[in-house]
Each structure stands twice: as structure tokens, then as C-alpha cells.
Design an enzyme around this catalytic site. Structure first.
Site, short mmCIF file in Angstrom:
data_model
loop_
_atom_site.label_atom_id
_atom_site.label_comp_id
_atom_site.label_asym_id
_atom_site.label_seq_id
_atom_site.Cartn_x
_atom_site.Cartn_y
_atom_site.Cartn_z
N GLY A 122 85.73 31.53 72.54
CA GLY A 122 84.96 32.47 74.14
C GLY A 122 83.59 33.29 73.35
O GLY A 122 83.21 32.63 72.45
N GLY A 173 88.98 30.14 72.57
CA GLY A 173 89.01 29.83 73.77
C GLY A 173 89.27 28.46 74.02
O GLY A 173 89.83 28.09 75.27
N GLU A 196 89.99 34.22 64.59
CA GLU A 196 89.61 35.21 65.26
C GLU A 196 89.64 36.74 63.51
O GLU A 196 88.95 37.66 63.73
CB GLU A 196 90.69 35.70 66.74
CG GLU A 196 90.54 34.47 67.41
CD GLU A 196 90.85 33.36 67.57
OE1 GLU A 196 90.76 32.65 67.88
OE2 GLU A 196 91.76 32.91 66.39
N ASP A 204 94.30 34.93 69.58
CA ASP A 204 95.04 34.90 71.01
C ASP A 204 94.95 33.39 71.45
O ASP A 204 95.29 33.18 71.00
CB ASP A 204 93.98 36.25 71.84
CG ASP A 204 92.32 35.36 71.54
OD1 ASP A 204 92.30 34.95 71.19
OD2 ASP A 204 91.68 35.97 72.90
#
Length: 492
Positions: A122, A173, A196, A204
Site C-alpha cells: 500500500g 497490499g 509490516e 493485514d
């Protein structure tokens, strides 16, 4: 005649005449509307519906949509940014997937990336800058994650066959856009990781679902260390369902476009045909086993597997391996590196991630994204996210970031529990699809699970196990190699 062969004849390619007719391939641009299903989920939230409207700074060309007979393709088109996912891209992809789900002409959806990455994650640098603005900026960041997780859940429960070309860097992402797909294709260029904890965040995009369901303790190990899986290793470990050479991806996409499915054909039959079609492009594996195998794999399972093990317990086990005078030099080196790696990560991120791996296996796919949204929103108000993104991605400092708290021993249990408490007003992230499940419905498309191999091996010779599973999996490449590695590991 095998079932897949029979079905493939039913879903016949386009006629010879239609193959030479002018192609109807053309790029499309999404016209974004504000769907009624999106609402804010915090009392002080900017309504997410507003974020789905086309924004002034949205790039009209960051996603390219193409129709090619029965294939609908999504090409992530930010190669200079390694196709990092942002709100502009999500705002385009969501309504297009909804449109295709209702179309009788759309048979297969393919997602791919331009350049050397599928999607490297992301666009977290923008989020870190928003977080510096205070509560409103932090909510804006949380709303982005809500939008991303809606997209990921839509993919995870999508009604049409969805094929992800994981060709190149696939992290963060990008994993959310691919890992929940029934068809995930790795190539020699695949580079998978969930990094992350490096930036003061947590794995996530549905990692709470797929990492704890990986075999042994691999998921927990990958989550805490951000270890990368390269090329064929992603296939052997179940991250990908198929492995083919990148040079044949375009041919595969064209072949998928030729497939036609009669209206009466069931979803399972369609999936079997697509699975067999992808296998047509399998031309061999570059290695007969993954890098994480044998004693290393056994050690990872032993160190990271226990549901009761604290991070201190994990370090104690690693230290014992490192200090073992009779131990393998390679394992001692690995243990030392693993300890050093985890110590550089955000302590609160590591502690939250370990708890996430313990409880996530109990969550359904819908609960996963709803719970992850609450955790992500909590991280947006925590200083480690801004510190980690700034230090690692923006300023690219060599020294360890100034984490708060700074060591794992300083992390209190109540600090971790706050991330799993949920929204104070009791609201949950509203999702697009109402579909839900506890296990991936198309797990049979990949290699056989270790548990299945061991069940078949009970009282049988190895060659009989290979024969049985090769027949069951239609001669799928990698079955023979995985059986050999699993049986060798459990016998040693």
C-alpha cells in the site's frame, strides 16, 4: 478420459473464425459512483462514501481495464511506484468487479501488474503524512484501510473465477489483491513477503486468515520476521497455486480468453477447467523442494508453533539453538539472524502480530477484515507507524527506528489487548459481499496439504502415495516433489 479433459471439451475454445476476427480488446476507464453500501464506521469518521468518489488528484491511468473475449483484466499501472495500491486504484477496481460479477460475458478475471512488480504494498507514505495531521488525518488513514479491506473481501468472496499473476514483487497490499484468489500464479520473478512489522504496523489485508492457516508454523514465522519467499518457494508453501514461467503469462491469458462456459455449467466445473488450462502451461519446476525444508522447517515448526509460546519463549528457544555446541552451524546461524531480525522490528507490532496469529485462525473471512480494520485504526493513532514509515521508507535510515515502547520487555499485556478491543461504539466495518467462510473454498486447486499426504502415507509405500495423489490431482506438477519432501522430513 479425465474429468478435467471432459469438461475442457465442453467449455470449447472460440471457433477458428472468431479467432481471426478483429479483437474487441480495449482499455476502459472506470466511472466512479458512490455506492449506497458504504458508510462511516466511527462517530468522527469522514464517510467512506466520500472517499469512493473520484478525487481531484486521482490518476485516471493508474489502473487499466481490458476486455478480451471472456477475460476481463485488471492491470495495476504505477510501475515507478512498484504498483503500490492507493485509494485511487481501489476506487476504480471495486465498481468494475461489481460490474463484471453481473455480466454473462465476463468469464474470468485476471489481475496483473506492469513493470517488475505485481504490487509492492500500500502507499503507506501518504498515510503517515495524514497521521501527522492529528485525529482527522488518522481517521482518513483508517478509512483508506476500510476501503482496501472491502476490496480484499470482495476478491475473497468473488463469484467469478479470479486469477492473480503474482509476477514480481508481491507484498502487503499486493498480497491482499492476490492471496485470497482461487488461482494464484507464481513465476521465477515472484517475491512474496509481509514486511509490516518493519514499519510499525501488522500483517493485514487478510493475513489474520491466511498466515495462521499455512502449514506448520510458517505463517507465524513469516509474520514476525518478514522473511521472503522467492519464485517456486511461494508455490511449494501454498502462497501460489501454480508455477509457470513468466514468458508464458501472456499466452495463458489469451488461452483463458478462449474458454466459453455454457450457462448450465456449475462453478466447480468452471474452476476445474481453468485449473486444467493453467496446468497446460506448467513446464517444470526449477527446484525439487523449497529453501525452507528439512531440518530448518522442523526447527521453525518447533520454535514458532505453540499457541502458548510468548515472544520471550520464542527467543529462549532461538538462543538455545544458537548456543548448542553440537548443533548444526547453519541452524545456529539462522537462529542468531532470526533473533537479530525480530529485535529490529517494532516491539508493539511484534507483540500484536503474535497475538494475531494465535486468534486469527478462529476468525471467518468476514470477521478477519472487520477485526483487522479495528487493529489498523488503532495503529494509525500509535507513534510507531509514522516513525517506521518515515525511518524505513521515506528517509531510509540505517539505524533502528525509535520505537515506543523500545523493547519487547517493555510491552505490556494491556497495550496489546487494546488493539483487539474493537470500536468503542460497537460498530463493524460494513463489507460489500455478505458471503463468509471459515476455510478457503477452493483449497483443492493447489498442492495437497501435508495432513493429506500423511494420511495417505499411513501403512503405504511412498510410490503408492505418489500414485494415489497424482491421480487425484490430475498429474499436477509439484505433487511428487512435495510428497517426497514431507515424507523425508517426517521420517528423519
Amino acid at each position: 478420459m479425465s474429468l478435467c479433459t471432459s469438461l475442457r471439451r465442453t467449455a470449447a475454445p472460440l471457433s477458428w473464425a472468431s479467432r481471426i476476427a478483429p479483437s474487441n480488446t480495449m482499455p476502459l476507464r472506470a466511472k466512479i459512483t458512490s455506492p449506497a453500501w458504504v458508510t462511516g464506521t466511527r462517530k468522527y469518521a469522514t464517510p467512506t462514501a466520500d472517499l469512493l468518489k473520484e478525487q481531484p488528484d486521482d490518476d485516471p491511468d493508474d489502473v487499466i481495464f481490458t476486455n478480451n473475449y471472456g477475460v476481463r483484466s485488471i492491470e495495476l499501472n504505477r510501475p515507478k511506484k512498484l504498483n503500490s495500491l492507493n485509494g485511487s486504484m481501489a476506487r476504480k477496481i471495486i465498481p468494475r468487479l461489481q460490474e463484471w460479477a453481473k455480466s454473462d460475458m465476463a468469464g474470468v478475471v485476471v489481475i496483473k501488474g506492469s513493470g517488475r512488480a505485481f504490487c509492492a504494498g500500500g502507499d503507506v507514505a501518504a498515510l503517515a503524512n495524514w497521521n501527522k495531521e492529528g485525529k482527522e488525518g488518522q481517521q482518513r488513514s483508517a478509512d483508506y484501510f476500510g476501503l482496501e479491506y472491502k476490496l480484499d473481501h470482495l476478491i475473497a468472496t468473488y463469484s467469478k473465477p479470479y486469477v492473480a499473476f503474482m509476477d514480481g514483487i508481491t507484498m502487503g497490499g499486493g498480497v491482499g489483491l492476490s492471496i485470497h484468489a482461487p488461482f494464484r500464479i507464481a513465476t521465477e520473478n515472484t517475491l512474496f513477503a509481509m514486511p509490516e512489522t518493519t514499519i510499525g504496523f501488522f500483517p493485514d489485508v487478510g493475513a489474520s486468515f491466511f498466515l495462521p492457516r499455512m502449514e506448520g508454523a510458517l505463517g507465524t514465522y513469516l509474520a514476525l520476521t518478514s522473511e521472503q519467499l522467492k519464485g517456486v518457494d511461494a508455490f511449494y508453501h501454498g502462497v501460489a497455486t501454480h508455477y509457470i514461467d513468466s514468458s508464458t503469462l501472456q499466452q495463458l491469458e489469451s488461452r483463458l480468453a478462449e474458454l466459453q462456459f455454457p450457462d448450465y455449467m456449475s462453478s466447480d466445473e468452471r474452476f476445474k477447467i481453468i485449473n486444467a488450462t493453467i496446468e497446460e502451461f506448467s513446464t517444470g519446476l526449477p527446484a525439487d523442494r523449497p529453501h525452507i525444508s528439512g531440518e530448518l522447517r522442523k526447527t521453525i515448526d518447533r520454535v514458532f508453533h505453540s499457541d502458548q509460546a510468548s515472544i520471550q519463549d520464542i527467543f529462549k528457544s532461538l538462543e538455545e539453538i544458537h548456543q548448542d555446541q553440537r548443533g548444526s552451524p547453519d541452524l545456529k546461524k539462522w537462529a542468531k539472524k532470526t533473533m537479530a531480525t525480530i529485535k529490529t522490528r517494532s516491539p508493539i507490532s511484534v507483540a500484536v502480530t503474535l497475538q494475531q496469529m494465535r486468534v486469527g485462525r478462529q476468525w471467518s473471512i468476514a470477521q478477519t477484515f472487520q477485526r483487522e480494520y479495528d487493529i489498523a485504526a488503532q495503529f494509525m493513532s500509535h507513534p510507531d507507524f509514522v516513525e517506521g514509515v518515515t525511518a524505513r521508507l521515506i528517509e531510509r535510515r540505517a539505524e533502528r527506528p525509535n520505537w515506543q515502547p523500545n523493547t519487547l520487555d517493555d510491552v505490556k499485556r494491556q497495550d496489546v489487548d487494546e488493539f483487539f478491543a474493537g470500536a468503542r461504539d460497537g460498530t463493524k466495518l460494513p463489507l460489500i459481499s455478505e458471503a463468509d467462510y471459515k476455510e478457503y473454498p477452493h483449497a483443492w486447486i493447489g498442492l495437497p496439504k501435508e495432513s493429506e499426504i500423511l494420511r495417505e502415507a499411513s501403512g503405504k509405500k511412498a510410490e503408492d502415495v505418489v500414485a494415489t495423489l497424482l491421480e487425484k490431482y490430475e498429474g499436477k506438477q509439484g505433487v511428487r516433489e512435495k510428497i517426497a519432501e514431507v515424507l523425508e522430513r517426517y521420517k528423519s
